[in-house]
Design a protein around this motif. Structure first.
Motif, short mmCIF file in Angstrom:
data_model
loop_
_atom_site.label_atom_id
_atom_site.label_comp_id
_atom_site.label_asym_id
_atom_site.label_seq_id
_atom_site.Cartn_x
_atom_site.Cartn_y
_atom_site.Cartn_z
N ASP A 1 0.82 -1.21 0.00
CA ASP A 1 0.00 0.00 0.00
C ASP A 1 0.86 1.26 0.00
OD1 ASP A 1 -2.26 -1.55 -0.02
OD2 ASP A 1 -2.56 -1.46 2.16
N VAL A 2 1.88 1.27 0.86
CA VAL A 2 2.79 2.42 0.92
C VAL A 2 3.53 2.58 -0.40
CG1 VAL A 2 4.75 3.45 2.15
CG2 VAL A 2 3.09 2.06 3.40
N ALA A 3 3.92 1.45 -0.99
CA ALA A 3 4.66 1.48 -2.26
C ALA A 3 3.82 2.09 -3.37
CB ALA A 3 5.10 0.07 -2.64
N LYS A 4 2.52 1.74 -3.41
CA LYS A 4 1.67 2.28 -4.47
C LYS A 4 1.49 3.79 -4.34
CE LYS A 4 -2.57 1.39 -7.01
NZ LYS A 4 -3.78 0.52 -7.13
N LYS A 5 1.29 4.26 -3.11
CA LYS A 5 1.18 5.71 -2.88
C LYS A 5 2.47 6.42 -3.28
CE LYS A 5 -2.15 5.24 0.91
NZ LYS A 5 -2.34 5.33 2.38
N LYS A 6 3.60 5.79 -2.94
CA LYS A 6 4.90 6.40 -3.28
C LYS A 6 5.09 6.42 -4.79
CE LYS A 6 7.28 7.46 -0.53
NZ LYS A 6 7.37 8.78 0.15
N LEU A 7 4.67 5.37 -5.48
CA LEU A 7 4.80 5.31 -6.94
C LEU A 7 3.97 6.41 -7.60
CD1 LEU A 7 6.13 3.70 -9.25
CD2 LEU A 7 4.08 2.26 -9.31
N ILE A 8 2.76 6.66 -7.08
CA ILE A 8 1.91 7.73 -7.63
C ILE A 8 2.61 9.08 -7.46
CG2 ILE A 8 -0.23 9.02 -7.22
CD1 ILE A 8 -1.54 6.29 -6.52
N ARG A 9 3.23 9.28 -6.30
CA ARG A 9 3.92 10.56 -6.07
C ARG A 9 5.16 10.68 -6.96
NH1 ARG A 9 6.58 13.12 -0.53
NH2 ARG A 9 6.84 15.20 -1.41
N ILE A 10 5.88 9.58 -7.11
CA ILE A 10 7.11 9.61 -7.92
C ILE A 10 6.80 9.88 -9.39
CG2 ILE A 10 8.95 8.11 -8.83
CD1 ILE A 10 8.99 6.76 -6.05
N ARG A 11 5.78 9.21 -9.92
CA ARG A 11 5.47 9.34 -11.35
C ARG A 11 4.65 10.58 -11.67
NH1 ARG A 11 9.35 6.71 -11.50
NH2 ARG A 11 9.46 4.45 -11.79
N GLY A 12 3.98 11.16 -10.66
CA GLY A 12 3.20 12.38 -10.89
C GLY A 12 1.90 12.14 -11.60
N VAL A 13 1.42 10.88 -11.65
CA VAL A 13 0.14 10.54 -12.27
C VAL A 13 -0.58 9.52 -11.39
CG1 VAL A 13 0.90 10.98 -14.65
CG2 VAL A 13 1.20 8.70 -13.67
N GLU A 14 -1.92 9.45 -11.53
CA GLU A 14 -2.70 8.49 -10.76
C GLU A 14 -2.68 7.10 -11.39
OE1 GLU A 14 -4.32 8.88 -7.84
OE2 GLU A 14 -3.53 10.94 -7.68
N ASP A 15 -2.51 7.06 -12.71
CA ASP A 15 -2.58 5.79 -13.45
C ASP A 15 -1.23 5.06 -13.41
OD1 ASP A 15 -3.24 3.69 -15.07
OD2 ASP A 15 -3.08 4.84 -16.94
N VAL A 16 -0.99 4.36 -12.31
CA VAL A 16 0.27 3.60 -12.17
C VAL A 16 -0.02 2.11 -12.04
CG1 VAL A 16 1.51 5.54 -11.14
CG2 VAL A 16 0.30 3.90 -9.66
N GLU A 17 -1.28 1.72 -12.32
CA GLU A 17 -1.69 0.34 -12.04
C GLU A 17 -0.84 -0.68 -12.79
OE1 GLU A 17 -3.43 -1.95 -9.64
OE2 GLU A 17 -4.17 0.12 -9.69
N GLU A 18 -0.57 -0.40 -14.07
CA GLU A 18 0.19 -1.37 -14.87
C GLU A 18 1.62 -1.52 -14.35
OE1 GLU A 18 0.69 -2.49 -19.56
OE2 GLU A 18 0.69 -0.37 -19.03
#
Length: 522
Positions: free
Chosen positions: A238-255
């Motif tokens: 869960d923490v990793a997904k939130k961090k990935l959204i912040r790192i990439r600057g977009v909400e669509d990081v599912e893939e």
């Protein structure tokens, strides 16, 4: 068949994850890249310190005597001392040992903790060296520095490759090499001024000054976020997904997130990553983990960097002139690394490798001829004209530039981006270990080589530059603009390495190639 060493024109279609270069990622990667300062500072400071008379007189009196009292000594051999080379090379032996331990720390506890250990150990070594009263204190201090470098060099390139968006991975990862070159330049400038301090304090300031880059990476490691890859690897989804959204600057990081989780699940099935490296499907990765750092050290660059003042002094430059010449090469080193940052994601890794190799080969030939013409085999050139000194420094600078936009940064970038997660920490340890083994061997042997092989020592390195350039042309695939978790496709589409990987391991490659065939038939 694909182009030699590459993938078919236009690349193999694969996933393209959404994301952009956010200010958060940029600042994070700049702070992390500062880990290269400790390696660069040490590389730059050592050669200058070993030409300072108070340092030599206190710890290496026989070398000091050869330098000043025995004018008949062959200039090729004036710095040849086993104790002096052990002072230089003991660091790399320690870095080799610590990089093996760092693999486990990096995998189980994250990249940040490895960086923290690196900074603390390097700081301890700097303090001991700055206050050294005997040779054993110098060598123990150097070993602590080496332990620190082993941890930092293991974790920082991985951290940068995992944090960066794939389209900017090359430029951000080369920030590590840029900070190495900045560290070298700062060290060389400090050496130049500290050498002028009377009373023998200069060398202490040079060696003790390593505390500053150590504190930068120590504090930096405390404020940096961990990478999503590392969080997932330790079960923090869960923490990793939130961090990935912040790192990439977009909400669509599912893939991308799904691919990271899948890679992590695969890696958990691997109980013995070191043993797994020997599997046939990892043959391309293991080959690169060994050969790239092996070739990087056999370019001869470390001879220039940590023996530059000694080398320039040996070929007839005064102490001040030799230190200033090494400052000039340091400035070139930084400038050329900036060229690599600009071009690596535009021109590709292979182009820079090949161009840099050819450039280094030509320069080594010219420098060999220049030194052979004046010094011959007896090492006594007489009076050296100014134009000669300018020619030698010029071609050494062109050589350094060739290295600094090719094998310097790419020797760290390419290994860090090609390993799948299940073997990533272990393979990076192999990469760092091989790098340190050959840095140690060259540091330990070079002054002896210079004494016995004379100008032929430059031909020795030129031969390997030729071999490595041929190797890159035929065997290194292009990794530009390919997501790190999709890197398997470069092996499956390579003319040689494809025989070691099966279709089942990289199904996306088959889909991509089928899509290409469909387009051709339309």
């Amino acid at each position: 068949m694909p182009a030699v060493g590459g993938i078919p024109a236009g690349g193999v279609p694969g996933r393209e994850y959404p994301g952009k270069l956010t200010p958060f990622v940029t600042v994070t990667c700049i702070i992390a890249a500062m880990g290269g300062l400790i390696f660069g500072y040490d590389n730059g400071i050592t050669g200058g310190v070993t030409t300072m008379d108070p340092f030599l007189k206190k710890f290496f009196p026989s070398v000091h005597g050869n330098k000043h009292e025995n004018s008949s000594t062959n200039k090729y051999c004036r710095y040849n001392s086993e104790k002096l080379t052990m002072f230089t090379s003991s660091l790399y032996l320690a870095a080799l040992l610590s990089s093996i331990v760092a693999s486990t720390v990096t995998r189980k506890f994250g990249r940040k903790l490895s960086m923290l250990f690196g900074g603390v150990l390097f700081c301890a070594g700097a303090i001991l060296n700055g206050f050294a009263q005997a040779v054993w204190m110098l060598i123990v201090g150097r070993m602590l520095l080496g332990f620190g470098i082993g941890f930092a060099n293991q974790s920082v390139p991985l951290y940068l490759s995992e944090m960066a968006p794939y389209k900017f991975r090359g430029a951000l990862n080369i920030g590590f090499q840029l900070s190495i070159t900045v560290g070298i330049l700062i060290a060389e400038v400090l050496n130049y001024f500290f050498a002028k301090i009377k009373g023998g304090l200069g060398w202490r300031l040079s060696l003790g000054g390593a505390m500053v880059p150590a504190l930068i990476i120590t504090v930096g490691s405390l404020v940096l976020p961990d990478t999503p890859n590392s969080m997932i690897e330790r079960g923090k989804h869960d923490v990793a997904k939130k961090k990935l959204i912040r790192i990439r600057g977009v909400e669509d990081v599912e893939e991308e997130f799904s691919d990271l989780v899948a890679a992590s699940e695969t890696s958990k099935l691997v109980e013995h990553p070191w043993r797994n490296l020997l599997q046939r499907k990892y043959r391309p990765h293991l080959s690169m983990a060994i050969l790239i750092p092996f070739f990087q050290q056999l370019t001869g660059i470390n001879v220039i960097m940590f023996y530059a003042p000694v080398l320039f002094n040996t070929i007839g430059f005064g102490s001040d002139a030799s230190l200033m010449s090494s400052v000039i090469t340091g400035i070139v080193n930084v400038g050329a690394t900036l060229v690599s940052i600009y071009g690596v994601d535009k021109w590709g890794r292979r182009f820079l490798f090949l161009e840099g190799g050819i450039q280094m080969l030509i320069c080594q030939g010219v420098v060999t001829a220049a030194i052979a013409a004046k010094f011959g085999v007896d090492g006594n050139p007489g009076e050296l004209p100014k134009w000669y000194a300018i020619v030698v420094v010029l071609f050494i600078c062109i050589y350094v530039a060739g290295f600094a936009w090719s094998w310097g940064p790419l020797g760290w970038l390419v290994p860090s981006e090609i390993f799948p997660l299940e073997i990533r920490s272990a393979a990076q340890s192999v990469n760092v270990s091989v790098n340190m083994i050959f840095t140690f061997i060259i540091a330990q042997a070079y002054l002896e080589m210079l004494c016995h092989m004379k100008f032929g020592s430059f031909l020795f390195f030129a031969f390997f530059v030729l071999v490595m350039t041929i190797f890159v042309y035929f065997f290194l695939p292009e990794t530009k603009n390919i997501p790190i978790e999709e890197m398997g496709r470069v092996w499956k589409t390579h003319w040689y390495w494809s025989r070691f990987v099966s279709n089942d391991e990289y199904p996306n490659v088959q889909m991509g190639m089928a899509a290409m065939e469909g387009l051709k038939n339309m």
